[in-house]
Scaffold this motif. Structure first.
Motif: not given
Length: 194
Positions: A104-129
């Motif tokens: 679905g709405d990947v941008v909003n899903a990633v916004r919510r993911l960033k709001e979760q507690a954690g050290r960081g999110i490592s993003l890979g790939g070509v299209r999603l970035p």
């Protein structure tokens, strides 16, 4: 406070991002990528990258790593295999390998993911970035630039318009250069060299 979303990828001098292009991995580059994984506790991939990584770095059912892996590659796999993975896909129905699926709405899903507690999110790939950069969600870019001109393959961040500031640079023995950037805040004053 949100956790950082860090995009890191191997790239050729002409901006191609294909795992088949570039120099073969050596102990130094694999150790660098292992340390990069340790900076985060979540991996974020699209379907293609997830399937590529799973095929190469998931612990086999036997529990034994394949003979083709040297010690540095086993160390990388030992870090990656148990990490939490979040996969964006409109075609997959399910994922495993410590993974959860978002659609679905990947941008909003990633916004919510960033709001979760954690050290960081490592993003890979070509299209999603591309979609996440266009939405201003990427906090750091790491490009490992190989001294190779590929002449073909997917291009890095095609269509993205952003200004980045170099924050770190490192040369490897192979001639590969790691460059780490952060987006320049459009509201912040820029250094004009005056």
């Amino acid at each position: 406070m949100t956790q950082p979303l860090r995009y890191a990828i191997n790239v050729t001098l002409d901006g191609c991002c294909s795992h088949e292009e570039g120099l073969p991995p050596d102990d130094e580059s694999v150790a660098f990528w292992t340390d990069e994984l340790r900076r985060s506790d979540t991996l974020l991939y699209g379907r293609v990258t997830y399937e590529l990584m799973e095929g190469a770095w998931r612990r086999p059912e036997s529990g034994e790593w394949p003979d083709w892996m040297d010690d540095s590659e086993v160390a990388f796999a030992e870090v990656m295999d148990p990490m939490r993975k979040v996969v964006t896909s409109g075609t997959l129905d399910a994922v495993d390998w410590n993974a959860e699926l978002i659609s679905g709405d990947v941008v909003n899903a990633v916004r919510r993911l960033k709001e979760q507690a954690g050290r960081g999110i490592s993003l890979g790939g070509v299209r999603l970035p591309v979609a996440l950069a266009a939405a201003g969600l990427i906090d750091e870019y790491t490009f490992v630039v190989h001294p190779v001109i590929a002449g073909r393959g997917p291009r890095l961040l095609e269509g993205v318009d952003d200004t980045l500031e170099l924050v770190e640079r490192r040369e490897f023995r192979s001639g590969t250069i790691m460059q780490r950037y952060r987006p320049v805040d459009a509201a912040a004053p820029r250094n004009t060299g005056g």
